[in-house]
Design a protein around this motif. Structure first.
Motif, PDB file in Angstrom:
ATOM      1  N   THR A   1      -4.622  11.537   5.675  1.00 41.83           N
ATOM      2  CA  THR A   1      -4.273  10.768   4.471  1.00 41.83           C
ATOM      3  C   THR A   1      -5.425  10.876   3.463  1.00 41.83           C
ATOM      4  OG1 THR A   1      -5.301   8.738   5.271  1.00 41.83           O
ATOM      5  CG2 THR A   1      -2.984   9.085   5.862  1.00 41.83           C
TER       6      THR A   1
ATOM      7  N   ASN B   1      -7.298   8.649   2.416  1.00 40.54           N
ATOM      8  CA  ASN B   1      -8.460   7.880   2.870  1.00 40.54           C
ATOM      9  C   ASN B   1      -9.339   8.706   3.805  1.00 40.54           C
ATOM     10  OD1 ASN B   1     -10.019   5.466   3.007  1.00 40.54           O
ATOM     11  ND2 ASN B   1      -9.247   5.208   5.103  1.00 40.54           N
TER      12      ASN B   1
ATOM     13  N   ASP C   1      -3.159  -6.915  -5.649  1.00 38.14           N
ATOM     14  CA  ASP C   1      -4.146  -6.685  -4.591  1.00 38.14           C
ATOM     15  C   ASP C   1      -3.779  -7.567  -3.394  1.00 38.14           C
ATOM     16  OD1 ASP C   1      -6.307  -6.620  -2.914  1.00 38.14           O
ATOM     17  OD2 ASP C   1      -7.807  -6.927  -4.490  1.00 38.14           O
ATOM     18  N   VAL C   2      -3.339  -6.957  -2.321  1.00 33.54           N
ATOM     19  CA  VAL C   2      -2.874  -7.746  -1.166  1.00 33.54           C
ATOM     20  C   VAL C   2      -4.050  -8.439  -0.459  1.00 33.54           C
ATOM     21  CG1 VAL C   2      -2.881  -5.884   0.560  1.00 33.54           C
ATOM     22  CG2 VAL C   2      -1.208  -7.710   0.764  1.00 33.54           C
ATOM     23  N   PHE C   3      -5.293  -8.052  -0.791  1.00 36.84           N
ATOM     24  CA  PHE C   3      -6.459  -8.727  -0.186  1.00 36.84           C
ATOM     25  C   PHE C   3      -6.917  -9.939  -1.008  1.00 36.84           C
ATOM     26  CE2 PHE C   3      -8.024  -4.208   1.186  1.00 36.84           C
ATOM     27  CZ  PHE C   3      -6.978  -4.107   2.086  1.00 36.84           C
TER      28      PHE C   3
ATOM     29  N   GLN D   1       0.165   5.777  -1.583  1.00 40.11           N
ATOM     30  CA  GLN D   1      -0.211   7.047  -0.947  1.00 40.11           C
ATOM     31  C   GLN D   1      -0.332   6.854   0.559  1.00 40.11           C
ATOM     32  OE1 GLN D   1      -3.928   7.947  -2.932  1.00 40.11           O
ATOM     33  NE2 GLN D   1      -5.092   6.736  -1.445  1.00 40.11           N
TER      34      GLN D   1
ATOM     35  N   ASP E   1       1.289  -1.718  -4.573  1.00 39.89           N
ATOM     36  CA  ASP E   1      -0.040  -1.112  -4.463  1.00 39.89           C
ATOM     37  C   ASP E   1      -0.935  -1.846  -5.462  1.00 39.89           C
ATOM     38  OD1 ASP E   1      -0.757   1.845  -2.945  1.00 39.89           O
ATOM     39  OD2 ASP E   1      -2.293   0.960  -4.214  1.00 39.89           O
ATOM     40  N   ARG E   2      -2.202  -1.437  -5.487  1.00 39.05           N
ATOM     41  CA  ARG E   2      -3.171  -2.110  -6.354  1.00 39.05           C
ATOM     42  C   ARG E   2      -2.762  -2.025  -7.821  1.00 39.05           C
ATOM     43  NH1 ARG E   2      -7.431   0.837  -3.195  1.00 39.05           N
ATOM     44  NH2 ARG E   2      -8.471  -0.714  -1.907  1.00 39.05           N
TER      45      ARG E   2
ATOM     46  N   ASN F   1       0.784  -2.803   5.578  1.00 36.44           N
ATOM     47  CA  ASN F   1       0.091  -1.524   5.795  1.00 36.44           C
ATOM     48  C   ASN F   1      -1.412  -1.475   5.486  1.00 36.44           C
ATOM     49  OD1 ASN F   1      -0.231   1.464   5.870  1.00 36.44           O
ATOM     50  ND2 ASN F   1      -0.119   1.282   3.650  1.00 36.44           N
TER      51      ASN F   1
ATOM     52  N   TYR G   1     -13.596  -3.446  12.226  1.00 38.35           N
ATOM     53  CA  TYR G   1     -12.267  -2.882  11.924  1.00 38.35           C
ATOM     54  C   TYR G   1     -11.427  -2.814  13.209  1.00 38.35           C
ATOM     55  CZ  TYR G   1      -8.861   0.835  10.780  1.00 38.35           C
ATOM     56  OH  TYR G   1      -7.715   1.584  10.620  1.00 38.35           O
TER      57      TYR G   1
ATOM     58  N   ILE H   1      -4.717  10.446  11.195  1.00 40.46           N
ATOM     59  CA  ILE H   1      -3.654  10.898  10.299  1.00 40.46           C
ATOM     60  C   ILE H   1      -4.279  11.432   9.008  1.00 40.46           C
ATOM     61  CG2 ILE H   1      -1.471  10.231   9.187  1.00 40.46           C
ATOM     62  CD1 ILE H   1      -1.499   9.787  12.268  1.00 40.46           C
TER      63      ILE H   1
ATOM     64  N   LYS I   1      -8.001  -4.873  14.051  1.00 43.35           N
ATOM     65  CA  LYS I   1      -6.744  -4.217  14.457  1.00 43.35           C
ATOM     66  C   LYS I   1      -6.286  -4.758  15.815  1.00 43.35           C
ATOM     67  CE  LYS I   1      -5.985  -1.181  11.078  1.00 43.35           C
ATOM     68  NZ  LYS I   1      -4.783  -1.228  10.226  1.00 43.35           N
TER      69      LYS I   1
ATOM     70  N   ILE J   1      -0.011   6.598   4.503  1.00 44.04           N
ATOM     71  CA  ILE J   1       0.991   6.142   5.484  1.00 44.04           C
ATOM     72  C   ILE J   1       2.032   5.226   4.840  1.00 44.04           C
ATOM     73  CG2 ILE J   1       1.202   4.600   7.495  1.00 44.04           C
ATOM     74  CD1 ILE J   1      -1.434   5.967   8.543  1.00 44.04           C
TER      75      ILE J   1
ATOM     76  N   GLY K   1      -2.793   7.507  15.172  1.00 50.06           N
ATOM     77  CA  GLY K   1      -4.009   8.180  15.641  1.00 50.06           C
ATOM     78  C   GLY K   1      -4.833   8.607  14.444  1.00 50.06           C
TER      79      GLY K   1
ATOM     80  N   GLY L   1       0.829  -1.207   0.000  1.00 52.29           N
ATOM     81  CA  GLY L   1       0.000   0.000   0.000  1.00 52.29           C
ATOM     82  C   GLY L   1       0.859   1.250   0.000  1.00 52.29           C
TER      83      GLY L   1
HETATM   84  N1  LIG Z   1      -5.264   7.590   8.302  1.00 53.24           N
HETATM   85  C1  LIG Z   1      -5.526   7.319   9.577  1.00 53.24           C
HETATM   86  O1  LIG Z   1      -6.020   8.190  10.327  1.00 53.24           O
HETATM   87  C2  LIG Z   1      -5.220   5.971  10.130  1.00 53.24           C
HETATM   88  C3  LIG Z   1      -5.339   5.792  11.504  1.00 53.24           C
HETATM   89  C4  LIG Z   1      -5.056   4.556  12.058  1.00 53.24           C
HETATM   90  C5  LIG Z   1      -4.646   3.518  11.235  1.00 53.24           C
HETATM   91  N2  LIG Z   1      -4.532   3.716   9.906  1.00 53.24           N
HETATM   92  C6  LIG Z   1      -4.082   2.587   9.102  1.00 53.24           C
HETATM   93  O2  LIG Z   1      -3.030   2.968   8.249  1.00 53.24           O
HETATM   94  C7  LIG Z   1      -3.042   2.152   7.086  1.00 53.24           C
HETATM   95  C8  LIG Z   1      -2.989   3.031   5.849  1.00 53.24           C
HETATM   96  O3  LIG Z   1      -4.088   3.923   5.862  1.00 53.24           O
HETATM   97  P1  LIG Z   1      -4.076   5.298   5.036  1.00 53.24           P
HETATM   98  O4  LIG Z   1      -4.915   6.235   5.822  1.00 53.24           O
HETATM   99  O5  LIG Z   1      -2.694   5.658   4.644  1.00 53.24           O
HETATM  100  O6  LIG Z   1      -4.924   4.829   3.753  1.00 53.24           O
HETATM  101  P2  LIG Z   1      -4.930   5.388   2.251  1.00 53.24           P
HETATM  102  O7  LIG Z   1      -6.180   4.845   1.642  1.00 53.24           O
HETATM  103  O8  LIG Z   1      -4.733   6.853   2.239  1.00 53.24           O
HETATM  104  O9  LIG Z   1      -3.677   4.660   1.593  1.00 53.24           O
HETATM  105  C9  LIG Z   1      -3.674   3.258   1.494  1.00 53.24           C
HETATM  106  C10 LIG Z   1      -2.816   2.795   0.347  1.00 53.24           C
HETATM  107  O10 LIG Z   1      -2.898   1.364   0.305  1.00 53.24           O
HETATM  108  C11 LIG Z   1      -3.336   0.956  -0.977  1.00 53.24           C
HETATM  109  N3  LIG Z   1      -4.157  -0.249  -0.863  1.00 53.24           N
HETATM  110  C12 LIG Z   1      -5.388  -0.334  -0.322  1.00 53.24           C
HETATM  111  N4  LIG Z   1      -5.858  -1.577  -0.449  1.00 53.24           N
HETATM  112  C13 LIG Z   1      -4.897  -2.275  -1.106  1.00 53.24           C
HETATM  113  C14 LIG Z   1      -4.824  -3.612  -1.550  1.00 53.24           C
HETATM  114  N5  LIG Z   1      -5.839  -4.447  -1.386  1.00 53.24           N
HETATM  115  N6  LIG Z   1      -3.689  -4.032  -2.170  1.00 53.24           N
HETATM  116  C15 LIG Z   1      -2.666  -3.173  -2.371  1.00 53.24           C
HETATM  117  N7  LIG Z   1      -2.693  -1.882  -1.974  1.00 53.24           N
HETATM  118  C16 LIG Z   1      -3.802  -1.445  -1.350  1.00 53.24           C
HETATM  119  C17 LIG Z   1      -4.125   2.130  -1.527  1.00 53.24           C
HETATM  120  O11 LIG Z   1      -4.221   2.095  -2.945  1.00 53.24           O
HETATM  121  C18 LIG Z   1      -3.321   3.310  -0.995  1.00 53.24           C
HETATM  122  O12 LIG Z   1      -2.229   3.620  -1.826  1.00 53.24           O
HETATM  123  C19 LIG Z   1      -4.289   1.270   7.200  1.00 53.24           C
HETATM  124  O13 LIG Z   1      -3.946   0.043   7.772  1.00 53.24           O
HETATM  125  C20 LIG Z   1      -5.155   2.032   8.185  1.00 53.24           C
HETATM  126  O14 LIG Z   1      -6.037   1.166   8.874  1.00 53.24           O
HETATM  127  C21 LIG Z   1      -4.826   4.910   9.328  1.00 53.24           C
END
Ligand SMILES: NC(=O)c1ccc[n+]([C@@H]2O[C@H](COP(=O)([O-])OP(=O)(O)OC[C@H]3O[C@@H](n4cnc5c(N)ncnc54)[C@H](O)[C@@H]3O)[C@@H](O)[C@H]2O)c1
Ligand SMILES: O=C(O)C(=O)C[C@H](O)[C@H](O)CO
Length: 270
Positions: free
Chosen positions: A197, A199, A69-71, A21, A42-43, A96, A162, A195, A166, A23, A193, A18
Motif C-alpha cells: 500500500t 503507506n 479526521d477519524v482520529f 487509498q 478520508d481526511r 480501517n 501499534y 500488503i 491491534k 486497503i 500481512g 480511510g
Molecule cells: N499495509 C500493510 O501491510 C498493513 C498490514 C497490516 C495491517 N494494516 C492496516 O490496514 C489499515 C490500512 O493501512 P494501509 O496500508 O492501507 O494505509 P495507507 O496509509 O496506504 O491508507 C490509509 C488510508 O486511510 C486514510 N487515513 C489515515 N488516517 C486517517 C484519519 N485520521 N482519518 C481519515 N482517514 C485517514 C489515509 O489518508 C489513506 O487514504 C491500517 O489499519 C493498517 O494498520 C496494513
C-alpha cells in the motif's frame, strides 16, 4: 441459494473509513462491485478520496464522500452522523485507518504512545460504537469489520504500541461479537500481512519491498485487493454464521520468521 448469489450486496449501504487509498480503497471498490452503495471517508482535502468516489460512481454505485479526521475528538461520531444523513442507514461498517510510528520500546515517546492508542484503538472503538448504536436502533442487524494486523499476534521490533493496539482491537472484536449477537450484528476482523500500500511504500524503499516480496512464503507481498475480497465475503450473507472471527490474510507471513526484513534500519534513504 448459491455462494455467488449470497455474496451480492445489492441495496446495502456501507461506510468505509480511510477509503482514499490502500486497503480501505480496495475494500470499498470490492463492496461496490458486489452491489453496495458507499459512504467513503478520508481526511479533509484528500484528492484520493474524490478519485475513489469517482471510481465507485463509474461502477454504477452511489459514492458519498465524508471528509473528516477519524482520529479527531468528534471524528468517529460525526462521520457516522454524516453517513446516516447521506445514505439513510449503515448496513456495513469497515473501520480501517490506524496510526503508528516506529521506535524502540526503551525510547518510545509517551505522546506517540497516546497517539497510537487513540488512532489505532480508540477511534476504532468509537466508530464501531456509534455505528452499532444506529444498527441496533434500526433493528435490521448489520456487519462490522475491523482491519487489524498480523502484528496483533506477531511482535515486530519498534512497533510495540501499534501491535498492542491491534491486539486490543482483536479483543474488542470478540467482545462486540458477544454483545451484539442478539441484534444480529456480525463483528469480525481481518489481519492483513504485509500488503503493498502507499503507506508501506512511504516506510520502505522499493529494494526492501522487492526483497521482502521474494522472501514471503507466497512469493509476493499482499495486494490491497486480497484484503478487499476477504472483506466483501465477511460482510456478505455468505458469512451469516461467522461472528467474532479474526481472519489472517497474509500468504503465510505470520508463520515465517522474517524479522530481519521488517527492520526500518535497512531502508535505503534514497
Ligand atoms: N499495509 C500493510 O501491510 C498493513 C498490514 C497490516 C495491517 N494494516 C492496516 O490496514 C489499515 C490500512 O493501512 P494501509 O496500508 O492501507 O494505509 P495507507 O496509509 O496506504 O491508507 C490509509 C488510508 O486511510 C486514510 N487515513 C489515515 N488516517 C486517517 C484519519 N485520521 N482519518 C481519515 N482517514 C485517514 C489515509 O489518508 C489513506 O487514504 C491500517 O489499519 C493498517 O494498520 C496494513
Ligand atoms: O502495518 C502492519 O500492521 C504490518 O504488519 C505491515 C508490515 O508487515 C510491516 O510494515 C513490515 O514491517
Amino acid at each position: 441459494m448459491s455462494l455467488f448469489e449470497m455474496i451480492r450486496l445489492d441495496g446495502r449501504k456501507a461506510l468505509v473509513t480511510g477509503a482514499g487509498q490502500g486497503i480501505g480503497r480496495a475494500c470499498a471498490l470490492e463492496l461496490a462491485r458486489c452491489g453496495a452503495d458507499l459512504v467513503l471517508n478520508d481526511r479533509p482535502g484528500s484528492e484520493e478520496l474524490l478519485e475513489t468516489v469517482e471510481e465507485i460512481r463509474s461502477l454504477g454505485r452511489e459514492g458519498w464522500p465524508v471528509e473528516a479526521d477519524v482520529f479527531s475528538s468528534d471524528g468517529p461520531e460525526s462521520i457516522v452522523r454524516d453517513a446516516m444523513e447521506r445514505a439513510g442507514a449503515i448496513d456495513i461498517l469497515i473501520s480501517n485507518p490506524a496510526y503508528s510510528v516506529r521506535c524502540g520500546f526503551l525510547d518510545y515517546p509517551l505522546d506517540e504512545l497516546d497517539r497510537t492508542i487513540e488512532g489505532t484503538f480508540k477511534s476504532g472503538f468509537r466508530l464501531c460504537q456509534a455505528a452499532a448504536r444506529q444498527m441496533v436502533n434500526r433493528g435490521r442487524g448489520g456487519k462490522i469489520l475491523l482491519i487489524s494486523s498480523v502484528q496483533a499476534e506477531m511482535p515486530f521490533e519498534g512497533c510495540a504500541p501499534y501491535g498492542a493496539a491491534k491486539a486490543a482491537l482483536n479483543h474488542l472484536t470478540h467482545s462486540m461479537s458477544v454483545e451484539l449477537v442478539s441484534h444480529r450484528i456480525n463483528v469480525n476482523a481481518i489481519e492483513p500481512g504485509w500488503i503493498d500500500t502507499p503507506n508501506e511504500r512511504r516506510i520502505f524503499s522499493d529494494a526492501v519491498i522487492n526483497a521482502a516480496g521474494t522472501d514471503l512464503p507466497w512469493g509476493r507481498l499482499g495486494l490491497p485487493e486480497d484484503i478487499g475480497r476477504a472483506a466483501a465475503f465477511l460482510v456478505s450473507d455468505a458469512a451469516e454464521y461467522i461472528t467474532g472471527a479474526i481472519l489472517p490474510v497474509d500468504g503465510g507471513f505470520r508463520f515465517k520468521d522474517m524479522r530481519a526484513n521488517t527492520q526500518p534500519k535497512v531502508v535505503d534513504p534514497e
